[in-house]
Design a protein around this motif. Sequence first.
Motif, PDB file in Angstrom:
ATOM      1  N   GLY B 158      13.584   2.447   0.833  1.00  0.00           N
ATOM      2  CA  GLY B 158      12.319   1.917   0.305  1.00  0.00           C
ATOM      3  C   GLY B 158      12.500   1.153  -0.990  1.00  0.00           C
ATOM      4  N   ARG B 203       1.985  -4.550   1.185  1.00  0.00           N
ATOM      5  CA  ARG B 203       1.149  -3.926   2.216  1.00  0.00           C
ATOM      6  C   ARG B 203       1.972  -3.645   3.469  1.00  0.00           C
ATOM      7  NH1 ARG B 203      -2.595  -7.843   2.882  1.00  0.00           N
ATOM      8  NH2 ARG B 203      -3.695  -7.155   1.023  1.00  0.00           N
ATOM      9  N   ASN B 204       2.922  -4.512   3.741  1.00  0.00           N
ATOM     10  CA  ASN B 204       3.652  -4.408   5.003  1.00  0.00           C
ATOM     11  C   ASN B 204       4.937  -3.595   4.930  1.00  0.00           C
ATOM     12  OD1 ASN B 204       1.698  -6.054   6.097  1.00  0.00           O
ATOM     13  ND2 ASN B 204       2.835  -7.937   5.656  1.00  0.00           N
ATOM     14  N   ARG B 205       5.211  -3.020   3.773  1.00  0.00           N
ATOM     15  CA  ARG B 205       6.441  -2.239   3.627  1.00  0.00           C
ATOM     16  C   ARG B 205       6.171  -0.954   2.858  1.00  0.00           C
ATOM     17  NH1 ARG B 205       7.040  -7.351   3.424  1.00  0.00           N
ATOM     18  NH2 ARG B 205       8.593  -8.355   4.744  1.00  0.00           N
ATOM     19  N   ASP B 206       6.993   0.040   3.108  1.00  0.00           N
ATOM     20  CA  ASP B 206       6.886   1.290   2.367  1.00  0.00           C
ATOM     21  C   ASP B 206       7.809   1.186   1.146  1.00  0.00           C
ATOM     22  OD1 ASP B 206       6.582   3.879   1.517  1.00  0.00           O
ATOM     23  OD2 ASP B 206       7.930   4.714   3.042  1.00  0.00           O
ATOM     24  N   ARG B 208       9.183   2.141  -2.235  1.00  0.00           N
ATOM     25  CA  ARG B 208       9.196   3.350  -3.077  1.00  0.00           C
ATOM     26  C   ARG B 208       9.807   3.101  -4.451  1.00  0.00           C
ATOM     27  NH1 ARG B 208      11.998   6.666   1.409  1.00  0.00           N
ATOM     28  NH2 ARG B 208      11.478   4.913   2.769  1.00  0.00           N
ATOM     29  N   THR B 221       5.784   5.310  -4.931  1.00  0.00           N
ATOM     30  CA  THR B 221       4.994   4.445  -4.060  1.00  0.00           C
ATOM     31  C   THR B 221       3.727   3.926  -4.752  1.00  0.00           C
ATOM     32  OG1 THR B 221       5.815   5.679  -2.172  1.00  0.00           O
ATOM     33  CG2 THR B 221       3.878   4.318  -1.781  1.00  0.00           C
ATOM     34  N   ASN B 222       2.997   4.828  -5.375  1.00  0.00           N
ATOM     35  CA  ASN B 222       1.735   4.406  -6.000  1.00  0.00           C
ATOM     36  C   ASN B 222       1.976   3.495  -7.192  1.00  0.00           C
ATOM     37  OD1 ASN B 222       0.203   5.742  -4.130  1.00  0.00           O
ATOM     38  ND2 ASN B 222       0.103   7.638  -5.325  1.00  0.00           N
ATOM     39  N   LEU B 225       2.747   0.057  -5.865  1.00  0.00           N
ATOM     40  CA  LEU B 225       1.539  -0.618  -5.364  1.00  0.00           C
ATOM     41  C   LEU B 225       0.664  -1.089  -6.520  1.00  0.00           C
ATOM     42  CD1 LEU B 225       0.474   1.550  -2.282  1.00  0.00           C
ATOM     43  CD2 LEU B 225       1.038  -0.881  -2.278  1.00  0.00           C
TER      44      LEU B 225
END
Lengths: 271, 241
Positions: B158, B203-206, B208, B221-222, B225
Amino acid sequence: MEELVETMSRDLPREVADGVTWMSSCLPFHLQDRVIHGHTSTYLAQGTESSILIDTGNPSSWNIISKTLDGLLGDKPLSYVFPTHPELPHTGNLPRLVEKYPDVKIVGDIRDYHLFYPQIVPNLHARVPGDRVDLGGGYEFVIVEAMIRDLPNTQWGFVPKSGVLFTADGFCYMHRPELDDEDPVHLPGECGLTTDELSAPIAVENAAFFTGSALYWARFANDADQVYDRVGKLMDDLGVKIVAPTHGNVITNIPEVAPIIRAGHKHAYRY
Amino acid sequence: MEGLLGGRIYRLGGDIELDERVSWCPPGIRRTQAVNCYLIKGPSGSVLVDTGVRLHQADIIEQLDRLLSPGEPLSIVLTRTEMECCLNIPAIEERFTVGSVWYTGGITVPRSKAKSKRIAVDPGSSMRVKVMDGVVVELVSPLLRLLPTLWVFDPESGGLLTSDAFTHGGSAVPEAREGLRKFRWFSGADTRPIARNIRDIFRNRDVRAVGPSYGTPFVGTNVCLDQAGELARAIEEMGIQ
């Protein structure tokens, strides 16, 4: 298969104006059925006392550049280097130039160079647009604001006596779109030709292709007229007779070529 | 040298003085800043993403010495062919066996024996490539760029290595706009597609962790984003609508 040794055309080095020698090296790309070339030009401006090298060429072209400088300078050392901006084709040979000419002064916008070339810090001398370097005998080199550029620490240069403007990545174009490459490539035999000597004129879409690719911002900024009006005024004010880009043939017929470059830049918007 | 993601990605490099001698420094700022390259460790070899500035060359070689086993296969992926990405290739090649150098754009890179892998990915799209056994990365071609640029996404961990974007981490109060000094052309451009592209990429990837070429990384992750949203907003604000 990519051949990584640059070569210089038989036609180069070539004096393109009083005191200014074009010593481009070309990188040949060996495709399946043909060989194509890409310009990485360096220029040497000489006065009676001093000399200045504009851009350094790629490291892979060092042998050619070193040998050509020997021939052009004779027993005099190179006095100055003006790298237009810190990218490999423009600065890649700085360490070797300092090794060969330990007292050479590297002048220009030198931001970041201490990170990229810590070994040459004593040779670095910051200069801003308007600063002049006296080459002797009425020849001088003037630092000019780069009005078309990619990296922010880019500068252009000008030799007033011969009217040559060195534009780095500005005024580059490709005139061989059929070669299917993003670079301003040309055919063997065209390396040392000026634009008025090329067999076919540059087409607008070819200039657009290069601009959209190398000057990426032109795809999003609809300001070609604004930019080229400023460039035109600068050229009028300075009395520019010849434009010497790093990647492309030397432009000797500015009234014919400049409108094509401008139109290409416009086309690059939303390319 | 620091593990970025669970022993899979390591951050290499060192600090510089961020001041008026640095072209990407915002006006009035004086502090230190990390300049990074990253090592992705695979099961049978490693991939070095960028090679750092020449100022840190000895440190980077020493860091690689500690991370690589003797004879371990190594490949290099360049996010750009700019100086902070490619200048240490010759020194790394001298010390380690480099199988290939992947890069985009028209400039040749300094190397001796390593195989040249020039690739083109259309801006706004991406391409999965197997750089070596066990290391398949997605090369993301972002609209946020000055010169030809690739971001490297490692789906296994990620980690998204973002080159000259997301470079604002490390200041007391990180502000996305601080990292956009290099992209002054935004002020005369319609930047909405560029901002949209940032949002789409996240949006299209995880994602991390975000690992930029300069500045400290963002982990979680947050956090990633949030930072992507901040950056997209800053890009929109700089542009003309």
